[in-house]
Motif scaffolding. Structure first.
Motif, PDB file in Angstrom:
ATOM      1  N   THR A  47       0.873  -1.163   0.000  1.00  0.00           N
ATOM      2  CA  THR A  47       0.000   0.000   0.000  1.00  0.00           C
ATOM      3  C   THR A  47       0.916   1.219   0.000  1.00  0.00           C
ATOM      4  O   THR A  47       1.857   1.300   0.781  1.00  0.00           O
ATOM      5  CB  THR A  47      -0.893   0.015   1.258  1.00  0.00           C
ATOM      6  OG1 THR A  47      -1.705  -1.158   1.247  1.00  0.00           O
ATOM      7  CG2 THR A  47      -1.772   1.255   1.281  1.00  0.00           C
ATOM      8  N   TYR A  48       0.645   2.149  -0.900  1.00  0.00           N
ATOM      9  CA  TYR A  48       1.475   3.337  -1.069  1.00  0.00           C
ATOM     10  C   TYR A  48       0.744   4.555  -0.526  1.00  0.00           C
ATOM     11  O   TYR A  48      -0.472   4.676  -0.679  1.00  0.00           O
ATOM     12  CB  TYR A  48       1.792   3.547  -2.556  1.00  0.00           C
ATOM     13  CG  TYR A  48       2.664   2.454  -3.127  1.00  0.00           C
ATOM     14  CD1 TYR A  48       4.032   2.640  -3.247  1.00  0.00           C
ATOM     15  CD2 TYR A  48       2.124   1.243  -3.520  1.00  0.00           C
ATOM     16  CE1 TYR A  48       4.843   1.639  -3.757  1.00  0.00           C
ATOM     17  CE2 TYR A  48       2.929   0.241  -4.031  1.00  0.00           C
ATOM     18  CZ  TYR A  48       4.282   0.439  -4.145  1.00  0.00           C
ATOM     19  OH  TYR A  48       5.083  -0.563  -4.647  1.00  0.00           O
ATOM     20  N   SER A  49       1.496   5.464   0.090  1.00  0.00           N
ATOM     21  CA  SER A  49       0.900   6.703   0.591  1.00  0.00           C
ATOM     22  C   SER A  49       1.938   7.821   0.582  1.00  0.00           C
ATOM     23  O   SER A  49       3.139   7.569   0.643  1.00  0.00           O
ATOM     24  CB  SER A  49       0.333   6.516   1.995  1.00  0.00           C
ATOM     25  OG  SER A  49       1.348   6.129   2.885  1.00  0.00           O
ATOM     26  N   ARG A  75       5.741   2.872   1.413  1.00  0.00           N
ATOM     27  CA  ARG A  75       5.004   1.666   1.049  1.00  0.00           C
ATOM     28  C   ARG A  75       5.125   0.642   2.161  1.00  0.00           C
ATOM     29  O   ARG A  75       6.118   0.620   2.897  1.00  0.00           O
ATOM     30  CB  ARG A  75       5.463   1.097  -0.291  1.00  0.00           C
ATOM     31  CG  ARG A  75       6.889   0.587  -0.321  1.00  0.00           C
ATOM     32  CD  ARG A  75       7.214   0.003  -1.676  1.00  0.00           C
ATOM     33  NE  ARG A  75       8.602  -0.431  -1.760  1.00  0.00           N
ATOM     34  CZ  ARG A  75       9.111  -1.078  -2.775  1.00  0.00           C
ATOM     35  NH1 ARG A  75       8.343  -1.371  -3.803  1.00  0.00           N
ATOM     36  NH2 ARG A  75      10.379  -1.438  -2.778  1.00  0.00           N
ATOM     37  N   THR A  76       4.140  -0.213   2.269  1.00  0.00           N
ATOM     38  CA  THR A  76       4.092  -1.167   3.371  1.00  0.00           C
ATOM     39  C   THR A  76       4.936  -2.404   3.146  1.00  0.00           C
ATOM     40  O   THR A  76       5.364  -3.043   4.096  1.00  0.00           O
ATOM     41  CB  THR A  76       2.645  -1.605   3.630  1.00  0.00           C
ATOM     42  OG1 THR A  76       2.099  -2.142   2.409  1.00  0.00           O
ATOM     43  CG2 THR A  76       1.802  -0.439   4.124  1.00  0.00           C
ATOM     44  N   ALA A 154      -1.178  -3.457  -6.153  1.00  0.00           N
ATOM     45  CA  ALA A 154      -0.693  -2.329  -5.354  1.00  0.00           C
ATOM     46  C   ALA A 154      -1.869  -1.392  -5.115  1.00  0.00           C
ATOM     47  O   ALA A 154      -2.701  -1.194  -5.986  1.00  0.00           O
ATOM     48  CB  ALA A 154       0.427  -1.607  -6.086  1.00  0.00           C
ATOM     49  N   SER A 155      -1.933  -0.816  -3.935  1.00  0.00           N
ATOM     50  CA  SER A 155      -3.063   0.060  -3.649  1.00  0.00           C
ATOM     51  C   SER A 155      -2.598   1.397  -3.088  1.00  0.00           C
ATOM     52  O   SER A 155      -1.513   1.502  -2.524  1.00  0.00           O
ATOM     53  CB  SER A 155      -4.030  -0.616  -2.671  1.00  0.00           C
ATOM     54  OG  SER A 155      -3.389  -0.830  -1.433  1.00  0.00           O
ATOM     55  N   PHE A 156      -3.438   2.389  -3.276  1.00  0.00           N
ATOM     56  CA  PHE A 156      -3.195   3.721  -2.729  1.00  0.00           C
ATOM     57  C   PHE A 156      -4.521   4.454  -2.691  1.00  0.00           C
ATOM     58  O   PHE A 156      -5.466   4.087  -3.382  1.00  0.00           O
ATOM     59  CB  PHE A 156      -2.161   4.500  -3.547  1.00  0.00           C
ATOM     60  CG  PHE A 156      -2.548   4.686  -4.984  1.00  0.00           C
ATOM     61  CD1 PHE A 156      -3.312   5.771  -5.380  1.00  0.00           C
ATOM     62  CD2 PHE A 156      -2.144   3.777  -5.942  1.00  0.00           C
ATOM     63  CE1 PHE A 156      -3.686   5.940  -6.704  1.00  0.00           C
ATOM     64  CE2 PHE A 156      -2.506   3.944  -7.267  1.00  0.00           C
ATOM     65  CZ  PHE A 156      -3.273   5.032  -7.648  1.00  0.00           C
ATOM     66  N   ASP A 157      -4.577   5.463  -1.888  1.00  0.00           N
ATOM     67  CA  ASP A 157      -5.768   6.289  -1.775  1.00  0.00           C
ATOM     68  C   ASP A 157      -5.552   7.520  -2.648  1.00  0.00           C
ATOM     69  O   ASP A 157      -4.685   8.345  -2.353  1.00  0.00           O
ATOM     70  CB  ASP A 157      -5.986   6.681  -0.308  1.00  0.00           C
ATOM     71  CG  ASP A 157      -7.234   7.522  -0.098  1.00  0.00           C
ATOM     72  OD1 ASP A 157      -7.901   7.876  -1.089  1.00  0.00           O
ATOM     73  OD2 ASP A 157      -7.533   7.820   1.069  1.00  0.00           O
ATOM     74  N   ASP A 160      -5.384  10.910  -1.108  1.00  0.00           N
ATOM     75  CA  ASP A 160      -4.201  11.233  -0.297  1.00  0.00           C
ATOM     76  C   ASP A 160      -3.400  12.284  -1.056  1.00  0.00           C
ATOM     77  O   ASP A 160      -2.966  12.034  -2.186  1.00  0.00           O
ATOM     78  CB  ASP A 160      -3.388   9.952  -0.100  1.00  0.00           C
ATOM     79  CG  ASP A 160      -2.192  10.142   0.810  1.00  0.00           C
ATOM     80  OD1 ASP A 160      -2.168  11.111   1.581  1.00  0.00           O
ATOM     81  OD2 ASP A 160      -1.277   9.297   0.745  1.00  0.00           O
TER      82      ASP A 160
END
Length: 167
Positions: A47-49, A75-76, A154-157, A160
Motif C-alpha cells: 500500500t502506497y501513501s 510503502r508497506t 498495489a493500492s493507494f488512496d 491522499d
C-alpha cells in the motif's frame, strides 16, 4: 515469488503409460480422473501513501537563490522495484518558470528493500511580488520497473494529497 498473480490452477491428466525403455504400453488402461493443483496467491501487495500532508518553502530571490521541497512516498511492503506516478495540480499562479524540476510524468522510484522513496522539487527563485502559489501532489499509478506495466494489486488512496506552498 513476489510477482502479483491471480490464483492459478494446474490440471494433470494421465494420457499414456510407458515402460522403462520408453515404449508405450497400449494395453494399460487409464482412468478419467483429473488431478488439480491450486496455486494460492500469497503475494503481499504494498500500500502506497504520501508522507506528510503539506510543506511550505520560500521561493527565493532570483536565479542566485533557489529553494527545494522533498516529496516522499512510503510503502508497506519493500519487496521489488516500483515506480509511483503522481498527478500535480497547481494554483492559478504556478507556471513552468516556478520550478526547475520537470513536473510532467512526475514519479518516485523504489528499489527493492526500500519503504520510503523521495524526489526533490527545485523551486526557481524570482523577484516578482506575488501571492503564495500551491502545488498539490496525488498518487495516480504504481508501475513495474521501467514503467512498462501497471503493478496489479498495489493500492493507494487517490484522495491522499501532499500540498506544497511556495511563498
Amino acid at each position: 515469488d513476489t510477482v502479483p498473480d491471480p490464483f492459478e490452477s494446474v490440471f494433470v491428466r494421465l494420457v499414456e503409460v510407458r515402460d522403462g525403455a520408453g515404449n508405450v504400453l497400449p494395453w494399460a488402461r487409464l482412468g478419467t480422473s483429473l488431478l488439480v493443483f491450486n496455486v494460492l496467491n500469497d503475494d503481499v501487495f504494498a500500500t502506497y501513501s504520501l508522507s506528510g500532508t503539506s510543506a511550505t518553502v520560500r521561493e527565493g530571490n532570483g536565479a542566485l537563490l533557489r529553494n527545494f521541497a522533498t516529496v516522499s512516498v512510503t510503502r508497506t511492503d519493500p519487496s521489488g522495484d516500483a515506480q509511483v506516478y503522481l498527478d500535480i495540480s497547481g494554483s492559478e499562479g504556478v507556471t513552468v518558470d516556478d520550478t526547475v524540476t520537470d513536473l510532467s510524468n512526475f514519479r518516485v522510484d523504489f528499489l527493492d528493500g526500500q519503504t520510503v522513496a523521495s524526489r526533490i522539487v527545485l523551486i526557481e527563485g524570482d523577484l516578482d511580488v506575488e501571492a503564495d502559489e500551491t502545488l498539490t501532489f496525488s498518487l495516480t499509478q504504481v508501475r513495474t520497473p521501467r514503467g512498462n506495466q501497471v503493478l496489479e494489486g498495489a493500492s493507494f488512496d487517490s484522495s491522499d494529497t501532499f500540498v506544497l506552498t511556495i511563498e
